[in-house]
Design an enzyme around this catalytic site. Structure first.
Site, short mmCIF file in Angstrom:
data_model
loop_
_atom_site.label_atom_id
_atom_site.label_comp_id
_atom_site.label_asym_id
_atom_site.label_seq_id
_atom_site.Cartn_x
_atom_site.Cartn_y
_atom_site.Cartn_z
N GLU A 20 8.31 2.11 11.58
CA GLU A 20 7.26 0.96 12.06
C GLU A 20 8.17 0.05 12.95
OE1 GLU A 20 5.83 -0.27 8.44
OE2 GLU A 20 4.50 1.59 7.91
N ARG A 43 3.12 -9.89 0.62
CA ARG A 43 1.99 -9.09 0.16
C ARG A 43 2.09 -8.99 -1.23
NH1 ARG A 43 2.37 -3.37 2.77
NH2 ARG A 43 2.28 -4.73 4.80
#
Length: 269
Positions: free
Chosen positions: A240, A106
């Site tokens: 997560e 990213r």
């Protein structure tokens, strides 16, 4: 008359100088995009069987629009991370599953996009799905948004499991009614992954990998993913269930900003 001519000449000279300065800085501002280091590869070049659903190339994410820096829906990783993921895929295929990635490398500009969005408290368009129980003013304090991301170092990915044969996932239609990411699987946005207890990118404590409220098949699915990847060098982010980083990272202190695009790999696959 003579005075007017002098003023006119002065103005012409000033304008010409301004234009020259503008022309001289424009090439630098429009310089070439940065390229990825040689040890970055597309995941598809290492393992074409792993499914890819690159959410930030689409509007189906917590921002509600394509994220800056995602020029193509392609997963890019450091080679060690991609090769370890390939080993995990081979193990899972024998058990009737395939991996599916939602995000890989990213760029920093994408992280900056997230930060700008989080600071805009008036933009709540995707709250109904991605953070139904969290006040947007809490996104930084609660750790859901940060100014730096491990994804920008190239060895972190967001991943899930899909039972084979993989069913298709229908496209998201912008503006469609949103269902909370913590709702039962049959009510959430249809995703062909196994039931992990929440949707991907769900800003909620229920997304914590070992949250005690997640039991039965949902917990078994999370543990299958966790045990498989951690056995091959990946480390899970406890908050997560989808977030894994390959260790040791080749670039532990660098946050890259080249675009998510095959062109960033300078002619490599």
């Amino acid at each position: 008359m003579t005075r007017l001519t002098s003023v006119t000449r002065a103005l012409i000279t000033a304008v010409a100088a301004l234009l020259a300065a503008t022309v001289s800085v424009s090439p630098a501002q429009a310089g070439p995009e940065p390229k990825a280091p040689r040890d970055f590869v597309t995941l598809r070049s290492v393992d074409p069987t792993i499914l890819q659903e690159m959410r930030y190339f689409t509007p189906h994410n917590f921002v509600g629009e394509r994220i800056d820096g995602y020029h193509q829906p392609v997963c890019i990783l450091t080679r060690p991370a991609a090769e370890a993921l390939h080993k995990a895929q081979r193990k899972l295929l024998r058990q009737g599953y395939t991996l599916k990635v939602y995000d890989c490398y990213r760029p920093q500009r994408a992280v900056d996009h997230f930060v700008r969005w989080a600071e805009d408290l008036d933009d709540q368009s995707m709250k109904g799905e991605f953070y139904p129980n969290v006040d947007k003013t809490r996104l930084f304090a609660d750790g859901y948004i940060a100014e730096k991301s491990g994804h920008s170092r190239g060895s972190t990915l967001d991943v899930t499991l899909v039972k084979l044969p993989a069913a298709p996932t229908r496209p998201y239609r912008p503006g469609e009614p949103l269902v909370p990411c913590v709702a039962p699987r049959d009510e959430r946005f249809p995703d062909n992954s196994v039931d992990m207890g929440t949707g991907f990118d769900c800003f909620d404590t229920l997304s914590h990998t070992l949250d005690p409220r997640v039991q039965g098949a949902q917990r078994a699915n999370r543990l299958l993913l966790k045990d498989t990847l951690e056995g091959l060098g990946f480390v899970n982010l406890a908050e997560e269930w989808w977030h894994y980083t390959f260790k040791p990272e080749p670039h532990p202190g660098t946050y890259f900003d080249f675009p998510v695009s095959r062109k960033s790999l300078a002619g490599r696959h």
